[in-house]
Design a protein around this motif. Structure first.
Motif, mmCIF file in Angstrom:
data_model
loop_
_atom_site.group_PDB
_atom_site.id
_atom_site.type_symbol
_atom_site.label_atom_id
_atom_site.label_comp_id
_atom_site.label_asym_id
_atom_site.label_seq_id
_atom_site.Cartn_x
_atom_site.Cartn_y
_atom_site.Cartn_z
ATOM 1 N N TYR A 144 -10.487 -14.223 -7.069
ATOM 2 C CA TYR A 144 -10.568 -12.958 -6.339
ATOM 3 C C TYR A 144 -11.294 -13.173 -5.021
ATOM 4 O O TYR A 144 -12.419 -13.676 -4.987
ATOM 5 C CB TYR A 144 -11.304 -11.936 -7.202
ATOM 6 N N ILE A 145 -10.641 -12.788 -3.918
ATOM 7 C CA ILE A 145 -11.225 -12.936 -2.588
ATOM 8 C C ILE A 145 -11.925 -11.663 -2.143
ATOM 9 O O ILE A 145 -13.022 -11.697 -1.603
ATOM 10 C CB ILE A 145 -10.144 -13.329 -1.558
ATOM 11 N N GLY A 146 -11.288 -10.535 -2.364
ATOM 12 C CA GLY A 146 -11.881 -9.267 -1.946
ATOM 13 C C GLY A 146 -10.870 -8.142 -2.009
ATOM 14 O O GLY A 146 -9.756 -8.298 -2.524
ATOM 15 N N LEU A 147 -11.289 -7.006 -1.462
ATOM 16 C CA LEU A 147 -10.438 -5.815 -1.471
ATOM 17 C C LEU A 147 -10.135 -5.414 -0.032
ATOM 18 O O LEU A 147 -11.056 -5.143 0.755
ATOM 19 C CB LEU A 147 -11.142 -4.671 -2.213
ATOM 20 N N ILE A 148 -8.857 -5.395 0.301
ATOM 21 C CA ILE A 148 -8.436 -5.016 1.645
ATOM 22 C C ILE A 148 -8.350 -3.500 1.730
ATOM 23 O O ILE A 148 -7.757 -2.842 0.877
ATOM 24 C CB ILE A 148 -7.067 -5.636 1.979
ATOM 25 N N SER A 149 -8.961 -2.950 2.764
ATOM 26 C CA SER A 149 -8.895 -1.517 3.016
ATOM 27 C C SER A 149 -7.913 -1.239 4.145
ATOM 28 O O SER A 149 -7.710 -2.097 5.021
ATOM 29 C CB SER A 149 -10.285 -0.994 3.386
ATOM 30 N N ASP A 150 -7.322 -0.051 4.146
ATOM 31 C CA ASP A 150 -6.439 0.293 5.267
ATOM 32 C C ASP A 150 -7.218 0.320 6.584
ATOM 33 O O ASP A 150 -6.650 0.129 7.661
ATOM 34 C CB ASP A 150 -5.738 1.629 5.018
ATOM 35 N N TYR A 151 -8.539 0.512 6.472
ATOM 36 C CA TYR A 151 -9.387 0.462 7.667
ATOM 37 C C TYR A 151 -9.338 -0.923 8.312
ATOM 38 O O TYR A 151 -9.411 -1.057 9.539
ATOM 39 C CB TYR A 151 -10.824 0.819 7.284
ATOM 40 N N ASP A 152 -9.210 -1.966 7.479
ATOM 41 C CA ASP A 152 -9.164 -3.343 7.983
ATOM 42 C C ASP A 152 -7.896 -3.621 8.779
ATOM 43 O O ASP A 152 -7.836 -4.606 9.524
ATOM 44 C CB ASP A 152 -9.257 -4.343 6.823
ATOM 45 N N LEU A 153 -6.875 -2.783 8.613
ATOM 46 C CA LEU A 153 -5.580 -3.033 9.244
ATOM 47 C C LEU A 153 -5.370 -2.234 10.523
ATOM 48 O O LEU A 153 -4.374 -2.443 11.222
ATOM 49 C CB LEU A 153 -4.455 -2.689 8.255
ATOM 50 N N LEU A 154 -6.299 -1.324 10.828
ATOM 51 C CA LEU A 154 -6.083 -0.403 11.944
ATOM 52 C C LEU A 154 -5.898 -1.128 13.283
ATOM 53 O O LEU A 154 -5.043 -0.752 14.084
ATOM 54 C CB LEU A 154 -7.261 0.578 12.043
ATOM 55 N N ASP A 155 -6.692 -2.139 13.527
ATOM 56 C CA ASP A 155 -6.653 -2.819 14.830
ATOM 57 C C ASP A 155 -5.801 -4.079 14.825
ATOM 58 O O ASP A 155 -5.793 -4.822 15.813
ATOM 59 C CB ASP A 155 -8.085 -3.171 15.264
ATOM 60 N N GLU A 156 -5.113 -4.320 13.719
ATOM 61 C CA GLU A 156 -4.259 -5.508 13.635
ATOM 62 C C GLU A 156 -2.816 -5.126 13.978
ATOM 63 O O GLU A 156 -2.097 -4.566 13.166
ATOM 64 C CB GLU A 156 -4.328 -6.123 12.229
ATOM 65 N N MET A 172 0.830 -1.206 0.000
ATOM 66 C CA MET A 172 0.000 0.000 0.000
ATOM 67 C C MET A 172 0.864 1.256 0.000
ATOM 68 O O MET A 172 0.581 2.221 -0.713
ATOM 69 C CB MET A 172 -0.934 0.008 1.218
ATOM 70 N N ALA A 173 1.918 1.218 0.810
ATOM 71 C CA ALA A 173 2.821 2.364 0.870
ATOM 72 C C ALA A 173 3.577 2.535 -0.443
ATOM 73 O O ALA A 173 3.788 3.666 -0.911
ATOM 74 C CB ALA A 173 3.801 2.197 2.031
ATOM 75 N N GLU A 174 3.966 1.432 -1.052
ATOM 76 C CA GLU A 174 4.713 1.486 -2.306
ATOM 77 C C GLU A 174 3.902 2.135 -3.422
ATOM 78 O O GLU A 174 4.425 2.968 -4.173
ATOM 79 C CB GLU A 174 5.125 0.070 -2.721
ATOM 80 N N PHE A 175 2.629 1.774 -3.521
ATOM 81 C CA PHE A 175 1.791 2.276 -4.606
ATOM 82 C C PHE A 175 0.910 3.448 -4.177
ATOM 83 O O PHE A 175 0.138 3.976 -4.985
ATOM 84 C CB PHE A 175 0.912 1.150 -5.158
ATOM 85 N N ARG A 176 1.027 3.844 -2.912
ATOM 86 C CA ARG A 176 0.288 4.989 -2.376
ATOM 87 C C ARG A 176 -1.211 4.839 -2.603
ATOM 88 O O ARG A 176 -1.883 5.712 -3.142
ATOM 89 C CB ARG A 176 0.793 6.296 -2.996
ATOM 90 N N VAL A 177 -1.736 3.706 -2.193
ATOM 91 C CA VAL A 177 -3.167 3.429 -2.290
ATOM 92 C C VAL A 177 -3.675 3.018 -0.902
ATOM 93 O O VAL A 177 -2.898 2.650 -0.019
ATOM 94 C CB VAL A 177 -3.467 2.317 -3.311
ATOM 95 N N ASN A 178 -4.983 3.097 -0.731
ATOM 96 C CA ASN A 178 -5.609 2.740 0.543
ATOM 97 C C ASN A 178 -6.331 1.399 0.480
ATOM 98 O O ASN A 178 -6.975 0.998 1.445
ATOM 99 C CB ASN A 178 -6.605 3.825 0.968
ATOM 100 N N HIS A 179 -6.228 0.739 -0.660
ATOM 101 C CA HIS A 179 -6.883 -0.546 -0.852
ATOM 102 C C HIS A 179 -5.947 -1.471 -1.627
ATOM 103 O O HIS A 179 -5.095 -0.992 -2.376
ATOM 104 C CB HIS A 179 -8.202 -0.385 -1.610
ATOM 105 N N PHE A 180 -6.154 -2.776 -1.432
ATOM 106 C CA PHE A 180 -5.334 -3.718 -2.174
ATOM 107 C C PHE A 180 -6.119 -5.011 -2.399
ATOM 108 O O PHE A 180 -6.764 -5.528 -1.483
ATOM 109 C CB PHE A 180 -4.026 -4.032 -1.439
ATOM 110 N N PRO A 181 -6.067 -5.555 -3.627
ATOM 111 C CA PRO A 181 -6.793 -6.794 -3.914
ATOM 112 C C PRO A 181 -6.085 -8.001 -3.306
ATOM 113 O O PRO A 181 -4.861 -8.052 -3.239
ATOM 114 C CB PRO A 181 -6.781 -6.863 -5.442
ATOM 115 N N ILE A 182 -6.892 -8.967 -2.875
ATOM 116 C CA ILE A 182 -6.356 -10.209 -2.339
ATOM 117 C C ILE A 182 -6.939 -11.374 -3.143
ATOM 118 O O ILE A 182 -8.132 -11.380 -3.468
ATOM 119 C CB ILE A 182 -6.676 -10.359 -0.830
#
Length: 220
Positions: free
Chosen positions: A43-55, A27-37
């Protein structure tokens, strides 16, 4: 234009076996707030930076994440307007593209969309801009084009904006030349309401007026 035409090969998806730290780095490399998994090609889904806040344990695997987004994507044969709509509605930084078998094909970033919009609106070309305000019952794009072309100019792009609870429309025209004063005069002559103009050299550039003032001063 179809979605598959704007797919970027640079943004590679993360896999279910990848760590959260890898997602953060990508995410930091491509300067995006979402990433496909993906899992394989699926295709499983789209990870949001919101999903990572509490991890806090970044060694956890991507497949263990609970995703807040409901698998947003477009099919490869959908129009690019569908991509823009999805970006806007879900506030995404990229949109995954799938084939007819729901396999992951790639992603379209918001930067790619901006570059595409700059092309189709001719924003990267010099030219005057005229904004007309008209009633939607008297909206004739063919007549507007005729007025422009009668002055040996061309419309490079145009778009129409409507307003809630109103019969008025705004029509924005991007023309192929920067001296548009005579075209503006033609629209006024046909009782069009010219709401705004931009990049009109004759109206924006005060060089001629300053030159005339200098000549008058030297004649004194």
């Amino acid at each position: 234009m179809y979605a598959h035409e704007l797919i970027s090969d640079a943004i590679r998806p993360v896999r279910t076996a990848d760590t959260i730290q890898k997602i953060i780095d990508r995410m930091a490399e491509f300067r995006v707030n979402h990433f496909p998994i993906v899992d394989g090609n699926q295709y499983i889904g789209l990870i949001s930076d919101y999903d990572l806040l509490d991890e806090h344990d970044h060694s956890l695997l991507a497949g263990q994440l609970i995703l807040s987004l409901y698998r947003p994507f477009v099919s490869e044969d959908q129009h690019i307007y569908d991509v823009i709509r999805l970006l806007f509605e879900q506030k995404l930084s990229l949109v995954p593209v799938l084939d007819s078998n729901k396999n992951y094909k790639g992603s379209i970033s918001i930067n790619a969309i901006i570059e595409h919009l700059a092309t189709i609106t001719s924003a990267n070309n010099p030219g005057g801009i005229i904004v007309l305000e008209v009633d939607n019952r008297n909206n004739s794009l063919s007549h507007i084009a005729q007025i422009v072309e009668s002055d040996n100019a061309q419309i490079l792009s145009s778009f129409v904006q409507s307003f809630p609870d109103s019969t008025r429309l705004e029509i924005t025209l991007k023309l192929n030349r920067t001296e548009i004063s005579s075209i503006i005069a033609s629209f006024l002559r046909y009782d069009y309401h010219v709401k705004a103009t931009f990049n009109d050299l004759k109206s924006d550039d005060g060089t001629t007026n300053r030159y005339d003032q200098l000549m008058n001063y030297l004649d004194i």
